[in-house]
Design a protein around this motif. Structure first.
Motif, PDB file in Angstrom:
ATOM      1  N   ARG A  81      42.982  21.369  22.657  1.00 46.40           N
ATOM      2  CA  ARG A  81      44.382  21.480  23.059  1.00 46.40           C
ATOM      3  C   ARG A  81      45.320  21.522  21.852  1.00 46.40           C
ATOM      4  NH1 ARG A  81      46.348  19.458  27.959  1.00 46.40           N
ATOM      5  NH2 ARG A  81      47.510  17.769  26.944  1.00 46.40           N
ATOM      6  N   ARG A  82      44.940  20.822  20.796  1.00 44.33           N
ATOM      7  CA  ARG A  82      45.773  20.814  19.583  1.00 44.33           C
ATOM      8  C   ARG A  82      45.490  22.002  18.672  1.00 44.33           C
ATOM      9  NH1 ARG A  82      44.330  15.193  19.515  1.00 44.33           N
ATOM     10  NH2 ARG A  82      42.843  15.633  17.839  1.00 44.33           N
ATOM     11  N   GLY A  83      44.487  22.817  19.036  1.00 47.08           N
ATOM     12  CA  GLY A  83      44.159  23.977  18.233  1.00 47.08           C
ATOM     13  C   GLY A  83      43.324  23.674  17.008  1.00 47.08           C
ATOM     14  N   GLU A  84      42.712  22.484  16.955  1.00 45.07           N
ATOM     15  CA  GLU A  84      41.902  22.101  15.799  1.00 45.07           C
ATOM     16  C   GLU A  84      40.517  22.744  15.828  1.00 45.07           C
ATOM     17  OE1 GLU A  84      43.960  17.658  15.441  1.00 45.07           O
ATOM     18  OE2 GLU A  84      41.806  17.849  15.812  1.00 45.07           O
ATOM     19  N   ILE A  85      40.037  23.054  17.030  1.00 47.93           N
ATOM     20  CA  ILE A  85      38.750  23.717  17.188  1.00 47.93           C
ATOM     21  C   ILE A  85      38.887  24.804  18.236  1.00 47.93           C
ATOM     22  CG2 ILE A  85      37.337  21.736  16.492  1.00 47.93           C
ATOM     23  CD1 ILE A  85      36.846  21.126  19.431  1.00 47.93           C
ATOM     24  N   GLY A  86      37.962  25.762  18.215  1.00 49.08           N
ATOM     25  CA  GLY A  86      37.932  26.800  19.226  1.00 49.08           C
ATOM     26  C   GLY A  86      36.939  26.455  20.321  1.00 49.08           C
ATOM     27  N   LEU A  87      36.945  27.235  21.388  1.00 51.38           N
ATOM     28  CA  LEU A  87      36.050  26.977  22.511  1.00 51.38           C
ATOM     29  C   LEU A  87      34.596  27.029  22.077  1.00 51.38           C
ATOM     30  CD1 LEU A  87      35.722  26.474  25.542  1.00 51.38           C
ATOM     31  CD2 LEU A  87      35.863  28.952  25.900  1.00 51.38           C
ATOM     32  N   LEU A  98      41.159  30.856  43.723  1.00 51.06           N
ATOM     33  CA  LEU A  98      41.062  30.402  45.108  1.00 51.06           C
ATOM     34  C   LEU A  98      42.357  29.759  45.588  1.00 51.06           C
ATOM     35  CD1 LEU A  98      37.501  28.776  45.330  1.00 51.06           C
ATOM     36  CD2 LEU A  98      38.312  30.779  46.579  1.00 51.06           C
ATOM     37  N   SER A  99      43.060  29.091  44.679  1.00 50.21           N
ATOM     38  CA  SER A  99      44.258  28.346  45.065  1.00 50.21           C
ATOM     39  C   SER A  99      45.524  29.187  45.021  1.00 50.21           C
ATOM     40  CB  SER A  99      44.439  27.139  44.142  1.00 50.21           C
ATOM     41  OG  SER A  99      44.772  27.560  42.824  1.00 50.21           O
ATOM     42  N   GLY A 100      45.397  30.449  44.688  1.00 53.73           N
ATOM     43  CA  GLY A 100      46.578  31.287  44.568  1.00 53.73           C
ATOM     44  C   GLY A 100      47.456  30.904  43.392  1.00 53.73           C
ATOM     45  N   GLY A 101      46.841  30.291  42.377  1.00 51.25           N
ATOM     46  CA  GLY A 101      47.565  29.919  41.168  1.00 51.25           C
ATOM     47  C   GLY A 101      48.174  28.534  41.185  1.00 51.25           C
ATOM     48  N   TRP A 102      48.042  27.802  42.283  1.00 49.92           N
ATOM     49  CA  TRP A 102      48.614  26.457  42.330  1.00 49.92           C
ATOM     50  C   TRP A 102      47.818  25.471  41.491  1.00 49.92           C
ATOM     51  CZ3 TRP A 102      53.372  25.752  43.550  1.00 49.92           C
ATOM     52  CH2 TRP A 102      53.996  26.634  44.429  1.00 49.92           C
ATOM     53  N   PHE A 103      46.562  25.749  41.250  1.00 54.35           N
ATOM     54  CA  PHE A 103      45.797  24.994  40.264  1.00 54.35           C
ATOM     55  C   PHE A 103      45.661  25.893  39.041  1.00 54.35           C
ATOM     56  CE2 PHE A 103      41.813  23.888  38.118  1.00 54.35           C
ATOM     57  CZ  PHE A 103      41.976  22.531  37.940  1.00 54.35           C
ATOM     58  N   ASP A 104      46.324  25.529  37.956  1.00 52.25           N
ATOM     59  CA  ASP A 104      46.324  26.382  36.773  1.00 52.25           C
ATOM     60  C   ASP A 104      46.339  25.524  35.511  1.00 52.25           C
ATOM     61  OD1 ASP A 104      46.548  28.234  34.794  1.00 52.25           O
ATOM     62  OD2 ASP A 104      48.207  29.337  35.699  1.00 52.25           O
ATOM     63  N   PRO A 105      45.164  25.159  34.993  1.00 53.19           N
ATOM     64  CA  PRO A 105      45.104  24.316  33.800  1.00 53.19           C
ATOM     65  C   PRO A 105      45.734  24.949  32.567  1.00 53.19           C
ATOM     66  CG  PRO A 105      42.982  24.367  34.922  1.00 53.19           C
ATOM     67  CD  PRO A 105      43.831  25.438  35.540  1.00 53.19           C
ATOM     68  N   TRP A 106      45.876  26.269  32.572  1.00 54.96           N
ATOM     69  CA  TRP A 106      46.451  26.957  31.410  1.00 54.96           C
ATOM     70  C   TRP A 106      47.980  26.937  31.422  1.00 54.96           C
ATOM     71  CZ3 TRP A 106      41.992  28.337  33.822  1.00 54.96           C
ATOM     72  CH2 TRP A 106      40.841  28.416  33.026  1.00 54.96           C
ATOM     73  N   ALA A 107      48.577  26.502  32.527  1.00 50.63           N
ATOM     74  CA  ALA A 107      50.036  26.497  32.645  1.00 50.63           C
ATOM     75  C   ALA A 107      50.643  25.112  32.441  1.00 50.63           C
ATOM     76  CB  ALA A 107      50.449  27.035  34.010  1.00 50.63           C
ATOM     77  N   LEU A 108      49.817  24.129  32.101  1.00 49.50           N
ATOM     78  CA  LEU A 108      50.301  22.758  31.990  1.00 49.50           C
ATOM     79  C   LEU A 108      50.827  22.469  30.584  1.00 49.50           C
ATOM     80  CD1 LEU A 108      47.545  20.884  34.015  1.00 49.50           C
ATOM     81  CD2 LEU A 108      49.751  21.749  34.801  1.00 49.50           C
ATOM     82  N   PRO A 109      51.790  21.566  30.478  1.00 50.55           N
ATOM     83  CA  PRO A 109      52.324  21.218  29.156  1.00 50.55           C
ATOM     84  C   PRO A 109      51.246  20.632  28.249  1.00 50.55           C
ATOM     85  CG  PRO A 109      53.738  20.383  30.926  1.00 50.55           C
ATOM     86  CD  PRO A 109      52.482  20.860  31.571  1.00 50.55           C
ATOM     87  N   GLY A 110      51.284  20.975  26.976  1.00 48.84           N
ATOM     88  CA  GLY A 110      50.360  20.390  26.010  1.00 48.84           C
ATOM     89  C   GLY A 110      49.077  21.162  25.791  1.00 48.84           C
TER      90      GLY A 110
END
Length: 254
Positions: free
Chosen positions: A58-64, A84-96
């Motif tokens: 999340r901090r960009g110190e390492i890659g996937l 499946l959730s129509g975008g209501w579950f979106d880990p990429w849209a969360l702060p941080g």
């Protein structure tokens, strides 16, 4: 019945195991493996531990590619849950930065339950802070209670699961305003409680998070997801449900 509580991931994960015909040594070895699975998930995915692989990603110190393989596996599931959730579950849209913890607890609990099944247990249930998974035949349907959002001593309802399945409940009543609307980045307030039932514990966990955030709009997406049903309690106390939702009484929720 063997009952095993384990404090991990900020909650208590409980295993209830029925294994009258299994080798007891294999069962207890599987319990040890299940505990290890849970703690490994916490070590890899915790956003509270600054040196966890997820925190460093999340901090960009390492890659996937530098993360343990579980991270890529969970992110693939997260992408499926987003669709499946129509975008209501979106880990990429969360702060941080990317945060898939909305499905990690269910994913880890399912992996722990797999260890118990592989050891020859007849049936078992895992309960992880609102996420419940089952397998096998205990001689009756599994009855899973849904905690009332206002009166924690009572139940808002009970659902039944035949054999293997998942029942996941999410809401702000237990941990405060921790559910974030991916469209606004602000705490969600459309529901006080959301429950999803389905075949896969990790996806049901993610969809319950989505439903808690999206409310009636997310219900429509879950209604279209094969094998999954959902139920919400709104802030005014009214309820909504997908077409196939049933409480244990057999009556459809209003």
């Amino acid at each position: 019945m063997i009952k095993v509580p384990e404090a991990v991931m900020g909650t208590v994960v409980s295993l209830s195991i029925d294994a009258p015909d299994a080798d007891s040594e294999k069962i207890w070895l599987a319990v040890a493996e299940a505990r290890a699975v849970l703690h490994q998930a916490d070590a890899v995915f915790s956003t509270w531990k600054p040196l966890s692989p997820l925190s460093r990603l999340r901090r960009g110190e390492i890659g996937l590619e530098e993360c343990p393989g579980e991270v890529a596996e969970v992110l693939r599931l997260a992408a499926a849950a987003r669709d499946l959730s129509g975008g209501w579950f979106d880990p990429w849209a969360l702060p941080g930065g990317v945060d898939p913890t909305g499905l990690v607890k269910g994913w880890a609990a399912a992996r722990a339950l797999e260890r118990i099944a592989a050891a020859g247990a007849r049936s078992a249930m895992v309960s992880a802070g609102g996420d419940v998974g089952t397998f096998g035949d205990p001689g009756h349907p599994w009855r899973i209670g849904i905690t009332g959002p206002w009166d924690r001593r009572g139940l808002a309802g009970v659902v039944e699961v035949e054999g293997a399945g998942a029942v996941c409940t999410s809401g702000s009543y237990e941990r405060g305003a921790h559910l974030i609307d991916p469209a606004t980045g602000q705490p969600a307030d459309r529901t006080v409680s959301a429950t999803v039932v389905g075949p896969d514990l990790a996806l049901a966990d993610a969809l319950a998070t989505a439903l808690a955030v999206g409310g009636d709009e997310a219900l429509r997406a879950i209604d279209a997801a094969a094998g999954y049903e959902g139920w919400v309690i709104r802030p005014d106390g009214s309820t909504g449900a997908t077409a196939g939702w049933r409480l244990a009484s057999g009556h459809a929720a209003a």
